[in-house]
Each structure stands twice: as C-alpha cells, then as structure tokens.
Design a protein around this motif. Structure first.
Motif, PDB file in Angstrom:
ATOM      1  N   GLY A  92       0.755  -1.238   0.000  1.00 32.19           N
ATOM      2  CA  GLY A  92       0.000   0.000   0.000  1.00 32.19           C
ATOM      3  C   GLY A  92       0.790   1.297   0.000  1.00 32.19           C
ATOM      4  O   GLY A  92       0.203   2.367   0.093  1.00 32.19           O
ATOM      5  N   PHE A  93       2.099   1.237  -0.117  1.00 30.17           N
ATOM      6  CA  PHE A  93       2.875   2.466  -0.188  1.00 30.17           C
ATOM      7  C   PHE A  93       2.796   3.069  -1.585  1.00 30.17           C
ATOM      8  O   PHE A  93       2.817   2.351  -2.583  1.00 30.17           O
ATOM      9  N   ASP A  94       2.722   4.393  -1.646  1.00 31.87           N
ATOM     10  CA  ASP A  94       2.834   5.088  -2.920  1.00 31.87           C
ATOM     11  C   ASP A  94       4.288   5.089  -3.355  1.00 31.87           C
ATOM     12  O   ASP A  94       5.205   5.034  -2.518  1.00 31.87           O
ATOM     13  N   ASP A  95       4.511   5.185  -4.662  1.00 35.06           N
ATOM     14  CA  ASP A  95       5.874   5.287  -5.172  1.00 35.06           C
ATOM     15  C   ASP A  95       6.498   6.597  -4.725  1.00 35.06           C
ATOM     16  O   ASP A  95       5.831   7.633  -4.662  1.00 35.06           O
ATOM     17  N   VAL A  96       7.781   6.550  -4.428  1.00 38.45           N
ATOM     18  CA  VAL A  96       8.542   7.739  -4.080  1.00 38.45           C
ATOM     19  C   VAL A  96       9.620   7.924  -5.147  1.00 38.45           C
ATOM     20  O   VAL A  96      10.239   6.953  -5.590  1.00 38.45           O
ATOM     21  N   ALA A  97       9.797   9.163  -5.602  1.00 38.20           N
ATOM     22  CA  ALA A  97      10.827   9.456  -6.597  1.00 38.20           C
ATOM     23  C   ALA A  97      12.204   9.283  -5.962  1.00 38.20           C
ATOM     24  O   ALA A  97      12.426   9.678  -4.812  1.00 38.20           O
ATOM     25  N   LEU A  98      13.120   8.672  -6.696  1.00 39.70           N
ATOM     26  CA  LEU A  98      14.472   8.448  -6.202  1.00 39.70           C
ATOM     27  C   LEU A  98      15.416   9.458  -6.827  1.00 39.70           C
ATOM     28  O   LEU A  98      15.441   9.625  -8.042  1.00 39.70           O
ATOM     29  N   ASN A  99      16.181  10.121  -5.988  1.00 39.87           N
ATOM     30  CA  ASN A  99      17.148  11.114  -6.436  1.00 39.87           C
ATOM     31  C   ASN A  99      18.519  10.787  -5.874  1.00 39.87           C
ATOM     32  O   ASN A  99      18.627  10.232  -4.770  1.00 39.87           O
ATOM     33  N   ILE A 100      19.548  11.137  -6.613  1.00 40.33           N
ATOM     34  CA  ILE A 100      20.912  10.895  -6.159  1.00 40.33           C
ATOM     35  C   ILE A 100      21.107  11.570  -4.806  1.00 40.33           C
ATOM     36  O   ILE A 100      20.636  12.682  -4.568  1.00 40.33           O
ATOM     37  N   ASP A 101      21.793  10.882  -3.904  1.00 42.50           N
ATOM     38  CA  ASP A 101      22.083  11.277  -2.517  1.00 42.50           C
ATOM     39  C   ASP A 101      20.918  11.066  -1.565  1.00 42.50           C
ATOM     40  O   ASP A 101      21.031  11.374  -0.386  1.00 42.50           O
ATOM     41  N   ASP A 102      19.776  10.539  -2.036  1.00 43.62           N
ATOM     42  CA  ASP A 102      18.709  10.147  -1.119  1.00 43.62           C
ATOM     43  C   ASP A 102      19.177   8.952  -0.302  1.00 43.62           C
ATOM     44  O   ASP A 102      20.006   8.152  -0.752  1.00 43.62           O
ATOM     45  N   LYS A 103      18.635   8.831   0.887  1.00 40.43           N
ATOM     46  CA  LYS A 103      18.837   7.635   1.696  1.00 40.43           C
ATOM     47  C   LYS A 103      17.460   7.040   1.945  1.00 40.43           C
ATOM     48  O   LYS A 103      16.554   7.739   2.379  1.00 40.43           O
ATOM     49  N   ILE A 104      17.312   5.763   1.628  1.00 36.50           N
ATOM     50  CA  ILE A 104      16.047   5.066   1.812  1.00 36.50           C
ATOM     51  C   ILE A 104      16.157   4.199   3.054  1.00 36.50           C
ATOM     52  O   ILE A 104      17.117   3.438   3.208  1.00 36.50           O
ATOM     53  N   GLU A 105      15.168   4.313   3.934  1.00 35.16           N
ATOM     54  CA  GLU A 105      15.101   3.484   5.127  1.00 35.16           C
ATOM     55  C   GLU A 105      13.697   2.918   5.247  1.00 35.16           C
ATOM     56  O   GLU A 105      12.719   3.641   5.069  1.00 35.16           O
ATOM     57  N   CYS A 106      13.616   1.645   5.549  1.00 36.13           N
ATOM     58  CA  CYS A 106      12.329   0.982   5.724  1.00 36.13           C
ATOM     59  C   CYS A 106      12.374   0.200   7.022  1.00 36.13           C
ATOM     60  O   CYS A 106      13.330  -0.530   7.288  1.00 36.13           O
ATOM     61  N   ASN A 107      11.325   0.376   7.818  1.00 36.02           N
ATOM     62  CA  ASN A 107      11.244  -0.293   9.113  1.00 36.02           C
ATOM     63  C   ASN A 107       9.996  -1.158   9.170  1.00 36.02           C
ATOM     64  O   ASN A 107       8.958  -0.793   8.623  1.00 36.02           O
ATOM     65  N   ILE A 108      10.119  -2.273   9.872  1.00 41.27           N
ATOM     66  CA  ILE A 108       8.991  -3.156  10.088  1.00 41.27           C
ATOM     67  C   ILE A 108       8.834  -3.338  11.595  1.00 41.27           C
ATOM     68  O   ILE A 108       9.785  -3.718  12.277  1.00 41.27           O
ATOM     69  N   ALA A 109       7.661  -2.984  12.100  1.00 42.15           N
ATOM     70  CA  ALA A 109       7.370  -3.076  13.534  1.00 42.15           C
ATOM     71  C   ALA A 109       8.464  -2.393  14.362  1.00 42.15           C
ATOM     72  O   ALA A 109       8.991  -2.944  15.307  1.00 42.15           O
ATOM     73  N   ASP A 110       8.842  -1.186  13.960  1.00 39.28           N
ATOM     74  CA  ASP A 110       9.853  -0.364  14.642  1.00 39.28           C
ATOM     75  C   ASP A 110      11.261  -0.948  14.619  1.00 39.28           C
ATOM     76  O   ASP A 110      12.122  -0.523  15.382  1.00 39.28           O
ATOM     77  N   CYS A 111      11.529  -1.927  13.779  1.00 38.24           N
ATOM     78  CA  CYS A 111      12.871  -2.495  13.626  1.00 38.24           C
ATOM     79  C   CYS A 111      13.385  -2.158  12.233  1.00 38.24           C
ATOM     80  O   CYS A 111      12.669  -2.316  11.247  1.00 38.24           O
ATOM     81  N   SER A 112      14.625  -1.717  12.149  1.00 43.39           N
ATOM     82  CA  SER A 112      15.215  -1.371  10.859  1.00 43.39           C
ATOM     83  C   SER A 112      15.365  -2.621  10.007  1.00 43.39           C
ATOM     84  O   SER A 112      15.858  -3.651  10.454  1.00 43.39           O
ATOM     85  N   SER A 113      14.929  -2.531   8.755  1.00 47.53           N
ATOM     86  CA  SER A 113      15.024  -3.670   7.841  1.00 47.53           C
ATOM     87  C   SER A 113      15.866  -3.328   6.612  1.00 47.53           C
ATOM     88  O   SER A 113      16.663  -4.141   6.170  1.00 47.53           O
ATOM     89  N   ILE A 114      15.677  -2.117   6.076  1.00 51.32           N
ATOM     90  CA  ILE A 114      16.362  -1.706   4.857  1.00 51.32           C
ATOM     91  C   ILE A 114      16.979  -0.330   5.068  1.00 51.32           C
ATOM     92  O   ILE A 114      16.329   0.565   5.609  1.00 51.32           O
ATOM     93  N   SER A 115      18.196  -0.166   4.601  1.00 57.24           N
ATOM     94  CA  SER A 115      18.859   1.133   4.643  1.00 57.24           C
ATOM     95  C   SER A 115      19.904   1.165   3.525  1.00 57.24           C
ATOM     96  O   SER A 115      20.819   0.332   3.519  1.00 57.24           O
ATOM     97  N   PHE A 116      19.754   2.092   2.581  1.00 59.38           N
ATOM     98  CA  PHE A 116      20.718   2.217   1.494  1.00 59.38           C
ATOM     99  C   PHE A 116      20.667   3.626   0.912  1.00 59.38           C
ATOM    100  O   PHE A 116      19.706   4.351   1.119  1.00 59.38           O
ATOM    101  N   LYS A 117      21.731   3.986   0.199  1.00 59.45           N
ATOM    102  CA  LYS A 117      21.831   5.310  -0.440  1.00 59.45           C
ATOM    103  C   LYS A 117      21.659   5.181  -1.942  1.00 59.45           C
ATOM    104  O   LYS A 117      22.001   4.147  -2.524  1.00 59.45           O
ATOM    105  N   ILE A 118      21.167   6.245  -2.541  1.00 58.90           N
ATOM    106  CA  ILE A 118      21.053   6.331  -4.001  1.00 58.90           C
ATOM    107  C   ILE A 118      22.293   7.068  -4.501  1.00 58.90           C
ATOM    108  O   ILE A 118      22.605   8.157  -4.048  1.00 58.90           O
ATOM    109  N   LYS A 119      23.007   6.468  -5.427  1.00 57.12           N
ATOM    110  CA  LYS A 119      24.236   7.083  -5.975  1.00 57.12           C
ATOM    111  C   LYS A 119      24.085   7.299  -7.455  1.00 57.12           C
ATOM    112  O   LYS A 119      23.378   6.643  -8.134  1.00 57.12           O
TER     113      LYS A 119
END
Length: 181
Positions: free
Chosen positions: A154-181
């Motif tokens: 159910g998440f909407d798409d988010v535009a990805l731009n260079i130097d963005d950092k994407i973080e995704c959490n599940i039940a308040d626990c970090s699951s995904i973390s990466f940078k856009i280069k």
C-alpha cells in the motif's frame, strides 16, 4: 531461485517474475542506471519460501515460509522500455533483513523514509495476505526453497534522487537502509 511479485486486486491479480540478478542486499548503494531519466520505488512485504510445493491450498500456505521481511522495489519510468526491463533490471529489488513470521499474527506498522517523504502504513493480516499470494502463485508455478514471494503493502511510489537515503522499518525495527548514488 525465483522472485515473484504479486500485485493488483484479488479480482485481477498480476504476477511478475524477476531474474535473480534483480536482487540486491540492503546496505549496498543503488547506482542509478543510465537507461532512464526517472526512477521510483516503494516498500513491499516478502516471504522466503522454505519448502517445495505446487497447488497449495491457502490453509496450508503457512507451512511454506518461516521468515517475513521487507523489500524495496525500484522501477524505471520510461514508456519506451519493456515491462521486464523497467521492473527487473540488475539491483531493482533491495531485500532487507527478515524476522520470524510468528511476530505478525495481527497487524504490523511499516515505515518508508527518504529525503523527500516519510510514510507509514499499517498492514492487517500480513500472514493471511502472504498465504493468499502463495496459493495463487502455486497454481501456476512450482515454488521452491529459496524463492521470494513479494506482495504490495500500500505504499505510494517515491521518486528516487541521487544522494537520497532510503530506510524501511517493520514493527519499529530497521530492515532496509541504502543510499542512491
């Protein structure tokens, strides 16, 4: 290993299979390819298949996975490219850490953060939704140990731009973390 994405409604589900080269582990940066000008992404739920199966009834689907997690699906926005290229290029699916499915008996809060926006979604009946996806996919394909079943949450798409950092959490626990280069 197959990566199977199930999206759309129950009335008109869509199944998309990605090559295993589309997988990328969290923590590694995503390097923006040069074949499109714009890329977007969104967070999805996934189940790691732990048994071989075909034509699995929903009531038995829970036996076919032990781990649930998040993944971040990236796609190119370019009309001149085939669907398989826009959604399944190398590194298009960032897979995060997984947790035991027992933690998701009811609803779970998911969070998706980037420099541009922060969004939260509460997903009810996580395992039931994954069970339905496994039932659907196993009608057409044999699922095997190591396969990854991915569903929209159910998440909407988010535009990805260079130097963005994407973080995704599940039940308040970090699951995904990466940078856009």
């Amino acid at each position: 290993m197959k990566i199977i994405i199930v999206s759309g409604s129950n009335d008109c589900p869509q199944i998309n299979i990605l090559a295993d080269s589309a997988l990328q582990k969290t923590g590694k940066p995503f390097f923006v390819p040069d074949f499109a000008d714009r890329f977007v992404g969104s967070t999805h739920l996934c189940a790691h298949i732990s048994r071989l199966g075909k034509n699995i009834a929903k009531r038995f689907s829970e036996r076919y996975y032990e781990q649930v997690g998040l993944c971040f699906a990236i796609q190119a926005e370019a009309d001149n490219l085939p669907e398989a290229v826009r959604t399944g290029f190398d590194g298009a699916l960032v897979v995060g850490t997984t947790v035991d499915k027992g933690a998701f008996a009811g609803s779970v809060k998911l969070e998706q953060r980037s420099l541009a926006a922060t969004a939260e979604v509460t997903v009810d009946n996580v395992c039931s939704r994954l069970d339905s996806a496994i039932e659907l996919v196993s009608k057409y394909f044999t699922i095997k140990i190591g396969d990854l079943i991915v569903i929209d949450c159910g998440f909407d798409d988010v535009a990805l731009n260079i130097d963005d950092k994407i973080e995704c959490n599940i039940a308040d626990c970090s699951s995904i973390s990466f940078k856009i280069k």
